[in-house]
Design an enzyme around this catalytic site. Structure first.
Site, PDB file in Angstrom:
ATOM      1  N   HIS A 162       0.840  -1.207   0.000  1.00  0.00           N
ATOM      2  CA  HIS A 162       0.000   0.000   0.000  1.00  0.00           C
ATOM      3  C   HIS A 162       0.873   1.255   0.000  1.00  0.00           C
ATOM      4  O   HIS A 162       1.219   1.785   1.048  1.00  0.00           O
ATOM      5  CB  HIS A 162      -0.934  -0.003   1.215  1.00  0.00           C
ATOM      6  CG  HIS A 162      -2.065   0.965   1.076  1.00  0.00           C
ATOM      7  ND1 HIS A 162      -3.350   0.671   1.452  1.00  0.00           N
ATOM      8  CD2 HIS A 162      -2.112   2.227   0.581  1.00  0.00           C
ATOM      9  CE1 HIS A 162      -4.132   1.713   1.210  1.00  0.00           C
ATOM     10  NE2 HIS A 162      -3.399   2.668   0.685  1.00  0.00           N
ATOM     11  N   HIS A 201       1.626   5.101  -1.985  1.00  0.00           N
ATOM     12  CA  HIS A 201       1.222   6.145  -2.926  1.00  0.00           C
ATOM     13  C   HIS A 201       2.463   6.800  -3.504  1.00  0.00           C
ATOM     14  O   HIS A 201       3.186   7.504  -2.802  1.00  0.00           O
ATOM     15  CB  HIS A 201       0.353   7.199  -2.229  1.00  0.00           C
ATOM     16  CG  HIS A 201      -0.939   6.646  -1.723  1.00  0.00           C
ATOM     17  ND1 HIS A 201      -2.062   6.533  -2.508  1.00  0.00           N
ATOM     18  CD2 HIS A 201      -1.269   6.134  -0.515  1.00  0.00           C
ATOM     19  CE1 HIS A 201      -3.050   5.998  -1.797  1.00  0.00           C
ATOM     20  NE2 HIS A 201      -2.590   5.741  -0.581  1.00  0.00           N
ATOM     21  N   LEU A 202       2.714   6.541  -4.767  1.00  0.00           N
ATOM     22  CA  LEU A 202       3.746   7.287  -5.492  1.00  0.00           C
ATOM     23  C   LEU A 202       2.983   8.428  -6.152  1.00  0.00           C
ATOM     24  O   LEU A 202       1.829   8.271  -6.502  1.00  0.00           O
ATOM     25  CB  LEU A 202       4.411   6.389  -6.523  1.00  0.00           C
ATOM     26  CG  LEU A 202       5.082   5.130  -5.942  1.00  0.00           C
ATOM     27  CD1 LEU A 202       5.566   4.216  -7.059  1.00  0.00           C
ATOM     28  CD2 LEU A 202       6.226   5.494  -5.020  1.00  0.00           C
ATOM     29  N   ASN A 229      -4.174   6.478  -7.260  1.00  0.00           N
ATOM     30  CA  ASN A 229      -4.698   7.849  -7.176  1.00  0.00           C
ATOM     31  C   ASN A 229      -3.640   8.887  -7.550  1.00  0.00           C
ATOM     32  O   ASN A 229      -3.344   9.804  -6.803  1.00  0.00           O
ATOM     33  CB  ASN A 229      -5.272   8.141  -5.788  1.00  0.00           C
ATOM     34  CG  ASN A 229      -4.259   7.961  -4.686  1.00  0.00           C
ATOM     35  OD1 ASN A 229      -3.280   7.233  -4.834  1.00  0.00           O
ATOM     36  ND2 ASN A 229      -4.475   8.638  -3.575  1.00  0.00           N
ATOM     37  N   HIS A 283     -10.788   0.824   0.253  1.00  0.00           N
ATOM     38  CA  HIS A 283     -10.659   1.862   1.283  1.00  0.00           C
ATOM     39  C   HIS A 283     -12.064   2.020   1.850  1.00  0.00           C
ATOM     40  O   HIS A 283     -12.947   2.550   1.185  1.00  0.00           O
ATOM     41  CB  HIS A 283     -10.172   3.150   0.596  1.00  0.00           C
ATOM     42  CG  HIS A 283     -10.280   4.393   1.418  1.00  0.00           C
ATOM     43  ND1 HIS A 283      -9.193   5.171   1.714  1.00  0.00           N
ATOM     44  CD2 HIS A 283     -11.338   5.033   1.977  1.00  0.00           C
ATOM     45  CE1 HIS A 283      -9.576   6.235   2.419  1.00  0.00           C
ATOM     46  NE2 HIS A 283     -10.875   6.162   2.593  1.00  0.00           N
ATOM     47  N   HIS A 306      -5.964  -0.621   5.221  1.00  0.00           N
ATOM     48  CA  HIS A 306      -5.780   0.135   6.479  1.00  0.00           C
ATOM     49  C   HIS A 306      -6.970   0.058   7.437  1.00  0.00           C
ATOM     50  O   HIS A 306      -7.625   1.045   7.723  1.00  0.00           O
ATOM     51  CB  HIS A 306      -5.404   1.586   6.205  1.00  0.00           C
ATOM     52  CG  HIS A 306      -6.183   2.256   5.099  1.00  0.00           C
ATOM     53  ND1 HIS A 306      -7.552   2.294   5.055  1.00  0.00           N
ATOM     54  CD2 HIS A 306      -5.748   2.917   3.987  1.00  0.00           C
ATOM     55  CE1 HIS A 306      -7.931   2.963   3.980  1.00  0.00           C
ATOM     56  NE2 HIS A 306      -6.859   3.342   3.324  1.00  0.00           N
ATOM     57  N   ASP A 324       0.734   2.452   3.799  1.00  0.00           N
ATOM     58  CA  ASP A 324      -0.091   3.569   3.314  1.00  0.00           C
ATOM     59  C   ASP A 324       0.770   4.827   3.162  1.00  0.00           C
ATOM     60  O   ASP A 324       0.355   5.941   3.513  1.00  0.00           O
ATOM     61  CB  ASP A 324      -1.289   3.831   4.236  1.00  0.00           C
ATOM     62  CG  ASP A 324      -2.336   4.722   3.562  1.00  0.00           C
ATOM     63  OD1 ASP A 324      -2.178   5.039   2.363  1.00  0.00           O
ATOM     64  OD2 ASP A 324      -3.306   5.088   4.234  1.00  0.00           O
ATOM     65  N   HIS A 380       3.166  14.086   1.207  1.00  0.00           N
ATOM     66  CA  HIS A 380       2.565  15.403   0.995  1.00  0.00           C
ATOM     67  C   HIS A 380       3.636  16.467   1.218  1.00  0.00           C
ATOM     68  O   HIS A 380       4.496  16.311   2.082  1.00  0.00           O
ATOM     69  CB  HIS A 380       1.406  15.651   1.963  1.00  0.00           C
ATOM     70  CG  HIS A 380       0.196  14.826   1.673  1.00  0.00           C
ATOM     71  ND1 HIS A 380      -0.578  15.016   0.552  1.00  0.00           N
ATOM     72  CD2 HIS A 380      -0.351  13.783   2.334  1.00  0.00           C
ATOM     73  CE1 HIS A 380      -1.569  14.128   0.554  1.00  0.00           C
ATOM     74  NE2 HIS A 380      -1.448  13.361   1.617  1.00  0.00           N
ATOM     75  N   GLY A 402      -2.626  11.779   5.714  1.00  0.00           N
ATOM     76  CA  GLY A 402      -1.592  10.818   5.336  1.00  0.00           C
ATOM     77  C   GLY A 402      -0.188  11.193   5.748  1.00  0.00           C
ATOM     78  O   GLY A 402       0.139  12.358   5.939  1.00  0.00           O
TER      79      GLY A 402
END
Lengths: 310, 427, 185
Positions: B65, B67-68, B99, B183, B236, B309, B313, B328
């Site tokens: 899990h 996020h790139l 996403n 999710h 999650h 996860d 940011h 996040g």
């Protein structure tokens, strides 16, 4: 005796002696406010910024008057967060203020935690004039001062806060302050406007106005924001008024010497009927007067701590 | 990072999950293959020698899990920086959530991701969107996406609220035995919430997200798994109610799995007392009771996987008032450290059980082959010093973002090397 | 904190005699007590002021209005303090306009307190005149202030301090010369 913090971010964690000090100091300022020249030179040369990111004529005027009565230089900055992208304005504004050599910042913002956020950004002392649904400490202090002037002592008093507790920073600060000062607190309002686990704060919770009326020595009636109805938190104004509105008729269920507070502005005919608001039960105008004294006390007590000396 | 010609790793403890045992052994890797396993005379060996005394070797760690932010927000994370962070965290394999901007919902997007990650040591496995544009309305070309290399489907970040759409997605995915990673969040219940709803949200004056917002969707997904036979993985998981629901579903034999993040194990909502936006996540940090339930879920096997996860940011986005900050935190580099510190040191799981949940388990959930530490197999492994402590230095993070609450905290378990695709990385 | 006492300069009888003399001087200068008001500065000026008013009453059989003034908010050392002093209520329940105000304090030293008191008084009204009465004038003035009525002139050095002890608060009447405590700041 002095305050432990350089800032007033909320009443949670402020101890009994500190609150008593603020209220006692405010009493001294009440005397000054009654003088022919209701002004002292105490904060001469100090600059206070009133940073209002949310509309609030009353609180801002009260602070501004308190600052002027103490001879501080006052700058007002009002803006609405909704008009600009959030975050950018706040950070940029703070950086600008930091550059202007400001002593104190009075801040009102729609987001909880902003006053604390500011303490990390600037050296100035920060006074919370209301942050989101979190706290509004000077309002609670002026409420307590008003009650204390009537009752002499807060210890053992029964204070019911009625209305939209969940969205109320006034309730938030009053709960902490009143409990610290030894008063008992009941929260009364519809379940949809009651925060989760409110009873864990050490207060009574009721959803029937009769409970509050029968129990309380003091009723602090909160303003109902009309937009809550649009969010579906209560069905109609009419039903709210019937279930939780304070009317002269319903006051017959209350103690005969019950005292009614309201942080203003009042929605007459919604949470409070006009004939109650204007009756002898009401100390609403005293609250306004006391508000200036309380804010003078807070400004005075926080202005002494020059970070350069620490 | 270097290319492996001949490499001897000696004196390491190899953890064999299948046999449930741990044995001291030497390992020779030639190129991308395991060449020899057993007692090897280091003096007679020509090539690179790595004395791994006190270390353990496990099948390459996998974080399912991540996020790139490429494409779209390369200022926050790229495939390259994400892979660097993954290696530093001990991972040889990560799953990239869809996403991005544009979202990964077509075979071109999947191919782009695979192409960009080709030269990396880390295997980047795309998870494609369930619905086009992650809009929750029309399902994506799942067959095509699978053929292009997608390993699962998820609209992570924005759940599929429409039950009918979700049902069709499950039915469709089940034709290919594909996994839907959901999710779970009822967006109406979560509405304006920024943290867990409870005593703390009341104290802090922040609108809350109730446990029910997650649990309701978990219940729904379980029923859709029953209805469609689709394999559903709950991302999650954060509440005791969800843990209990998944436990029951598993008892009933439904194809439901789930994961937990390190931060939901590490922090409760009490930590939010200073409005730290680096503790603002979705799902939100819950209460001590929920943490206890999550730990119990890990113990009894209800929770299959621990995943980060990882959500980068920018500082500008996070250094704002709490309510304006995005949800996040980054987590690739700290996952192992938190798991060993919080879960293994406190004896919630044994070292083996914990490492299983971040190496073999995610591959089983996604039906992927598990790297074997045997002669002739591809060398895909992580070398870890499980008892060495280290302190998180945010400035040294390999991620392009710095949004972590772990700065200055002591972690347990240091990554000594990761090996995959004939490449070796050491810190 | 124990301070080293160097000398007892005035004893109990001396304190009483001095207050009586001050009362007579005030009455003489103002041709009676009808037009005067007495305002004591917190905290010891209040006690001395009250005793002064009692003596005037004994002599003139007239109740002179008595008020209390807290000058904390008017002080000029505001910015040099770490924490704010606790302010107490000023209590002046009469109009000072066109009255002869007798400001009473225990010790006149730099003159800064009296300067602050004058400012505070001006915010309360417009007196016909302001006269200053102190029990001890110890010199070292930093402001152009002088006392109209002085109990004792006691030359001191900067390292010394004058303590006016009064039976109402200290259980004894006397004036002590003591060594200044070490600077604490």
């Amino acid at each position: 005796m002095a305050l432990q913090s350089r800032h007033l971010l909320g009443l949670e964690g402020v101890n009994r002696e500190e609150i008593a000090l603020i209220l006692d100091t405010a009493e001294s300022f009440m005397e000054i406010l009654q003088r022919p020249i209701p002004k002292v030179p105490t904060l001469r040369g100090k600059t206070v910024v009133n940073l209002f990111f949310e509309n609030s004529t009353r609180t801002r005027i009260s602070f501004e008057l308190a600052e002027k009565r103490l001879t501080a230089d006052t700058v007002n900055f009002s803006t609405s967060t909704s008009s600009v992208k959030k975050g950018e304005t706040l950070k940029d504004t703070i950086r600008n203020i930091e550059a202007m050599n400001i002593d104190m910042v009075v801040v009102r913002h729609s987001a909880a935690g902003v006053p604390l956020f500011l303490t990390r950004c600037v050296d100035a002392a920060i006074i919370n004039a209301g942050d989101g649904m979190h706290e509004h400490p000077t309002q609670a202090l002026l409420d307590m001062m008003t009650i204390r002037r009537k009752a002499g002592d807060l210890q053992g008093l029964k204070v019911a806060i009625v209305g939209d507790i969940a969205h109320s920073r006034v309730a938030g600060s009053n709960i902490h302050g009143l409990l610290t000062m030894g008063a008992e607190v009941m929260l009364c309002g519809p379940k949809t406007l009651m925060p989760m686990h409110a009873e864990r704060l050490g207060v009574r919770v009721s959803h029937r106005l009769e409970d509050a009326l029968e129990w309380a020595d003091y009723l602090n009636v909160l303003r109902i924001q009309l937009e809550r109805q649009h969010k579906g938190l209560f069905p109609t104004i009419r039903e709210y008024h019937r279930e939780f509105g304070i009317t002269l008729e319903r006051l017959e269920q209350a103690k005969r010497d019950v005292v009614i507070l309201h942080p203003g502005p009042i929605n007459r005919g919604v949470e409070l009927d006009s004939d109650v608001a204007d009756s002898d039960f009401s100390v609403i105008l005293d609250q306004v007067t006391n508000g200036v004294a309380v804010r003078m006390a807070v400004l005075y007590l926080l202005s002494g701590s020059d970070p350069a000396l620490e | 990072m270097q290319t492996i010609d001949r490499l001897l790793i000696c004196n390491a403890e190899i953890i064999d999950f299948a046999a449930g045992e741990q044995k001291k052994i030497d390992l020779v890797i030639c190129g991308d293959r395991i060449d020899k396993v057993g007692q090897i005379d280091a003096d007679a060996f020509s090539g690179l020698i790595f004395d791994a005394s006190d270390h353990v070797i496990v099948p390459g760690l996998m974080d399912m899990h991540v996020h790139l932010r490429e494409p779209g927000r390369e200022d926050e994370e790229t495939i390259e920086s994400g892979c660097a962070a993954a290696m530093a965290g001990g991972f040889t394999t990560i799953c990239a959530m869809p996403n991005t901007d544009p979202p990964c919902d077509s075979q071109e997007d999947v191919r782009f991701l695979k192409k960009r990650a080709e030269s990396q040591l880390v295997d980047v496995l795309p998870i494609a969107a369930i619905t086009k544009g992650r809009a929750g309305k029309e399902i994506t070309e799942m067959a095509d996406l699978l053929r292009a290399g997608a390993v699962a489907f998820s609209d992570d970040g924005s759940p599929v609220s429409n039950n009918s759409v979700m049902r069709r997605a499950c039915e469709y995915a089940s034709m290919y035995d594909a996994v839907i990673v959901d999710h779970c969040e009822d967006v109406d219940l979560a509405a304006d919430g920024h943290m867990n709803e409870g005593e703390m949200s009341t104290r802090l004056g922040i609108a809350g997200i109730p446990n029910a917002a997650e649990a309701i969707q978990v219940y729904r997904d379980i029923e859709l798994a029953r209805l469609t036979g689709c394999r559903i993985h709950i991302a999650h998981i954060s509440t005791r109610e969800s843990v209990q629901a998944v436990r029951r579903a598993k008892q009933e034999g439904l194809p439901v799995t789930c994961e937990v993040t390190p931060h939901h194990l590490m922090f409760s909502d009490k930590a939010l007392v200073v409005y730290d936006t680096n503790l603002k996540m979705n799902p939100p940090l819950r209460t001590e009771e929920d943490i206890a339930a999550l730990e119990q879920g890990l113990k009894d096997g209800t929770i299959d996987v621990i995943a980060s996860d990882h959500a980068p940011h920018s500082i500008e986005e996070k250094d704002v008032e709490f309510e304006a900050a995005p949800f996040g935190i980054i987590g690739l580099e700290t996952l192992l450290g938190v798991v060993l510190k919080r879960i293994v040191e406190r004896k919630v799981l044994t070292l083996q059980e914990a490492l299983y949940r971040i190496s073999t388990a995610p591959r089983k959930v996604l039906n992927l082959p598990v790297p074997q530490l045997r002669v002739g197999e591809a060398a895909n492994l992580s070398v870890i010093h499980p008892t060495r402590e280290w302190v998180v230095d945010v400035k040294k993070t390999r991620s392009r973002s710095r949004n972590t609450p772990y700065g200055g905290m002591t972690m347990l378990g240091q990554v000594a090397a990761v090996i995959n695709k004939g490449l070796l990385w050491q810190p | 904190m124990v301070q080293k006492i160097k000398a007892k300069i005035v004893d109990a009888e001396g304190v009483e005699r001095t207050i009586v003399r001050l009362a007579h001087e005030v009455i003489e200068r103002n041709r009676g007590a009808k037009e005067i008001v007495v305002i004591g500065l917190r905290t010891r000026g209040v006690t001395i002021g009250r005793r002064l008013v009692e003596k005037i009453k004994a002599i003139e059989n007239f109740d002179v209005p008595f008020g209390v003034l807290d000058v904390t908010l008017y002080r000029d050392d505001f910015r040099r303090r770490l924490k704010q002093p606790v302010i107490q209520i000023s209590d002046i329940p009469f109009a000072i306009d066109e009255k002869h105000v007798i400001l009473v304090d225990d010790v006149l030293y730099t003159g800064r307190t009296m300067r602050a008191a004058l400012d505070a008084l001006m915010d309360l009204g417009r007196p016909a005149s302001v006269q200053v009465a102190v029990f001890v004038d110890r010199g070292h003035r930093e402001m152009p202030i002088r006392a109209d009525y002085v109990g004792k002139n006691i030359p001191t050095s900067v390292g010394e301090e004058i303590q006016v002890r009064l039976k109402q608060v200290d259980q004894e009447d006397c004036v002590l010369l003591v060594e200044s405590p070490e600077e604490v700041e």
